[in-house]
Write a protein that holds these residues in place. Structure first.
Motif, PDB file in Angstrom:
ATOM      1  N   TYR A  36       0.703  -1.119   0.110  1.00  0.00           N
ATOM      2  CA  TYR A  36      -0.045  -0.004   0.054  1.00  0.00           C
ATOM      3  C   TYR A  36       0.717   1.330   0.030  1.00  0.00           C
ATOM      4  N   GLY A  37       1.702   1.413   0.964  1.00  0.00           N
ATOM      5  CA  GLY A  37       2.401   2.712   1.161  1.00  0.00           C
ATOM      6  C   GLY A  37       3.213   3.171   0.224  1.00  0.00           C
ATOM      7  N   ALA A  38       4.307   2.075  -0.467  1.00  0.00           N
ATOM      8  CA  ALA A  38       5.069   2.218  -1.562  1.00  0.00           C
ATOM      9  C   ALA A  38       4.351   3.095  -2.699  1.00  0.00           C
ATOM     10  N   LYS A  39       3.226   2.704  -2.927  1.00  0.00           N
ATOM     11  CA  LYS A  39       2.411   3.221  -4.311  1.00  0.00           C
ATOM     12  C   LYS A  39       1.842   4.541  -3.916  1.00  0.00           C
ATOM     13  N   LYS A  40       1.373   4.365  -2.665  1.00  0.00           N
ATOM     14  CA  LYS A  40       0.386   5.784  -2.134  1.00  0.00           C
ATOM     15  C   LYS A  40       1.291   6.899  -1.889  1.00  0.00           C
TER      16      LYS A  40
END
Length: 474
Positions: free
Chosen positions: A458-462
């Motif tokens: 989630y976080g890497a793309k977000k």
């Protein structure tokens, strides 16, 4: 090691809260600590009177053999963690608080950095108290009219805190020279204490080792609890070891991880585990044979001429000094000079560390050092796990170094905070508190695992973490 062009670009950046000379990566010319000198530093740091106290408090909850095995296992876990996180300093030349920007964001890194600084200040004050006790005992032995009351000890603590801060503020060169001089002398004192504890007890080392656990009137410590307490000693350094390895002579461009990091691994193996185990043996044996867990009081009971007793006490002072400057003053000073840059310099960070060390009054918890170590391990285990997960499994040891120093760069996250990192940190800490006997490892595992899952899926793309996304493109 970063390229000369990138280093020049960083030097040309205007000074800001992210940029100052003390925060920039080290260059090859800055890396002047040899592996042998690094080992001496670790031997000097590992001659800890607090280890004496810790091991003594574990007996008779545990047998002497179990205490020593707990010491060895706890410190082996620490050495492995030190090797993993130390690569950050060797490969990229950056300090611990700078690296945390990649995980927590440009502003978010302040919270875990400050959390890490508090245990260091606590141990700074605790070790200073033991040194002040030794200085006070020297004055008592030399000057019979000297009262040596608690008020005098407090005054000595203040002066000793200032002297240690001043020494550390001179920088890594002064620290290295100090360790090189005093470490061999302190080793001789440890060997004399070993001789004395055996001679006074009338027991052989084998007989002491064969002593089983016994009845306990107060808290009974488990083996797992003892292991976690031992990791607590260097859990702080497991986080900020890049602060030292960034100055270590190494082949930073060597592609093989083991070859690149061998310059830090063998000095830590030889400098930490044998010395911590030996000093723990002395502490446990002293408790067994005399019932004494206060190292200064035990040293004062030595059947030796006054001149020799004074010399041993003096070197005990240096033992606290050598531990503090590298492991309990340097790290928080680096943190304060990073968090409050550019207004707070490294030297001012040393002074802040000394003030906090005094205000904490850690000497009031002399009989709680085992528990204090365990709590420290749990507090910091999650961050250690997140560092390993981020550096090795998400970014594959490749960092966007320039963006660590540029506002609005890759590590901006949500207004300079990475909320997912804080979620992972809380998860790791809660897990450690639920299973406190293995708190450091539990916090490290769950903190690292939850951070990896949150950022990977989630976080890497977000938050557009290109240095992570590039490693998972099909």
């Amino acid at each position: 090691m970063i390229s000369e062009k990138l280093m020049q670009d960083l030097k040309n950046l205007p000074k800001s809260r992210l940029v100052s000379g003390e925060l920039l990566p080290t260059e090859k010319k800055d890396r002047h600590i040899s592996p042998f000198e690094f080992m001496l530093m670790w031997i000097g740091m590992s001659i800890l009177l607090a280890v004496f106290t810790n091991a003594a408090n574990m007996f008779p909850s545990l047998s002497i053999k179990a205490i020593l095995f707990a010491v060895m296992l706890g410190n082996f876990i620490t050495v492995v963690t030190l090797a993993l996180t130390g690569d950050i300093g060797i490969t990229h030349g950056i300090s611990f608080p700078v690296y945390l920007r990649a995980i927590f964001g440009y502003t978010g890194n302040y919270i875990p950095s400050l959390v890490r600084s508090l245990p260091a200040c606590f141990w700074f004050g605790f070790q200073t108290y033991l040194g002040a006790e030794a200085i006070n005992m020297i004055l008592v032995k030399l000057f019979p009219a000297y009262p040596g009351t608690d008020g005098y000890v407090m005054a000595i603590i203040v002066v000793f805190l200032f002297v240690q801060c001043f020494t550390t503020a001179k920088g890594i060169d002064a620290i290295k020279k100090f360790e090189n001089i005093v470490t061999p002398l302190m080793f001789l004192v440890v060997m004399y204490l070993l001789y004395f504890v055996l001679a006074k007890s009338g027991m052989t080392a084998g007989e002491i080792l064969a002593t089983p656990a016994g009845e306990v009137t107060g808290t009974r410590y488990t083996f797992a609890y003892a292991v976690t307490a031992m990791t607590g000693f260097w859990a702080t350094m497991a986080l900020n070891i890049p602060d030292l390895t960034r100055y270590l002579k190494s082949n930073a461009d060597e592609p093989n991880w083991l070859k690149r990091n061998w310059c830090s691994i063998w000095p830590q193996l030889l400098g930490i585990i044998p010395m911590m185990t030996l000093f723990a043996f002395i502490g446990a044996a002293a408790m067994l044979t005399s019932g004494q867990w206060d190292p200064i009081a035990y040293i004062a009971s030595l059947d030796a001429p006054v001149w020799l007793l004074v010399l041993i006490l003096l070197l005990s002072v240096f033992a606290q000094w050598s531990t503090n400057i590298a492991s309990n003053i340097l790290p928080p000073a680096n943190i304060y000079s990073t968090v409050f840059a550019p207004k707070i310099t490294f030297a001012k960070g040393c002074i802040i560390s000394g003030v906090l060390a005094f205000l904490m009054q850690p000497w009031s918890l002399m009989d709680k050092v085992v528990t204090a170590n365990l709590v420290v391990g749990i507090m910091l285990g999650g961050v250690a796990g997140m560092m390993v997960a981020d550096y090795y499994f998400l970014r594959k040891r490749k960092l966007n170094i320039k963006d660590l120093y540029v506002e609005g760069g890759e590590y901006t996250y949500a207004k300079n905070w990475n909320p997912l990192a804080f979620v992972a940190y809380v998860i790791g800490t809660i897990a450690g508190l639920m299973i406190p006997d293995w708190g450091f490892l539990v916090a490290m595992f769950f903190g690292g695992l939850s951070y990896y899952l949150l950022m990977r899926f989630y976080g890497a793309k977000k938050y557009n973490q290109e240095s992570i996304l590039v490693n998972f493109k099909k």
